[in-house]
Design an enzyme around this catalytic site. Structure first.
Site, short mmCIF file in Angstrom:
data_model
loop_
_atom_site.label_atom_id
_atom_site.label_comp_id
_atom_site.label_asym_id
_atom_site.label_seq_id
_atom_site.Cartn_x
_atom_site.Cartn_y
_atom_site.Cartn_z
CG ASP A 1 32.11 35.98 44.45
OD1 ASP A 1 33.21 36.39 44.08
OD2 ASP A 1 31.79 35.84 45.66
CB SER B 1 34.47 38.49 46.31
OG SER B 1 33.40 37.89 46.99
#
Length: 261
Positions: free
Chosen positions: A155, A39
């Site tokens: 993610d 991320s």
């Protein structure tokens, strides 16, 4: 000298602390031979791997305007996302261009999660770094999943906040993991539907990360204490970078020692 694998964890806006940590390493002459990220950690790690110095990252992030990134979807239900990712992609393309993973100055990889299979995925050397970073940062519900063949990527923090095993697979002798989220703190604020969902996700991710660390700890683990900084709001950016920098400086001797032992 042992090969250092730097693992930069997820954390939204709190992830800017990675910039300060990298800056401290740079000043001490410590160069990671391998970087992995998840991320926001993938974004910072990827930028460093293509040759962008922490000082430039700091300047870029502090002058960033949300209008350069936010792009509301006209069909959020059909697109499975509140925001479109075109503005983000365009902004990041200025830094990554068409660079592939095999062209990087420092070996780097990042992780995402395939919504179809539920598996954690990393990226192949011929793929674009930009595409990998976009997938790793694709917060479910905010951005449309990134299509990669039959996969739909979101993610990496959903399953793997700190991709320690990836750094080891890439050849790291020692791993230094930097976690900007840590444990969930008490929060008595009034919740709405959206913030309640985010809070639930934070609790789940923190618990999963704790068990993953127990099962597979890095050589060194650093938890950046950013207090109550909200990872979903871009407030306190300069302070977070400075805290990351101070943490790095305080632990330079410890890092050098594990590299030399």
């Amino acid at each position: 000298m042992k090969k250092l694998g730097l693992v930069l964890g997820a954390g939204g806006s709190r992830g800017v602390a990675h910039i300060g940590f990298l800056n401290a390493l740079d000043e001490a002459g410590i160069k990671p031979q391998i970087i992995t990220g998840c991320s926001m950690g993938s974004l910072i790690g990827g930028c460093y791997a293509v040759g962008i110095k922490p000082e430039r990252m700091k300047k870029e992030i502090t002058k960033l305007k949300m209008s350069e990134l936010l792009d509301l979807s006209i069909n959020p239900f059909g697109n499975v996302a509140l925001l479109r990712s075109k503005k983000v992609y365009k902004k990041l393309s200025h830094y990554f261009k068409d660079t592939t993973f095999e062209q990087l100055k420092i070996p780097f990889n990042c992780v995402a999660v395939d919504m179809i299979s539920g598996e954690t995925v990393k990226f192949n050397k011929e793929e674009k770094v930009l595409d990998g970073v976009m997938a790793s940062c694709c917060i479910p519900g905010l951005f449309k999943p990134v299509e990669r063949g039959e996969q739909r990527l979101i993610d990496g923090n959903v399953k793997c906040r700190l991709p320690i095993e990836v750094a080891e697979e890439m050849g790291a002798d020692v791993t230094v993991a930097v976690d900007v989220l840590g444990e969930v703190r008490n929060n008595n604020k009034k919740y709405n539907l959206f913030s309640a969902m985010l809070r639930t996700a934070d609790i789940y991710e923190a618990e999963l990360s704790r068990y993953r660390l127990l099962a597979h700890p890095p050589t060194l683990y650093f938890n950046v204490d950013l207090g109550d900084m909200n990872q979903y709001k871009f407030k306190g950016i300069p302070e977070a970078i400075e805290i990351g920098y101070e943490l790095g400086k305080e632990n330079i001797k410890k890092i050098k020692k594990i590299l030399e032992d």
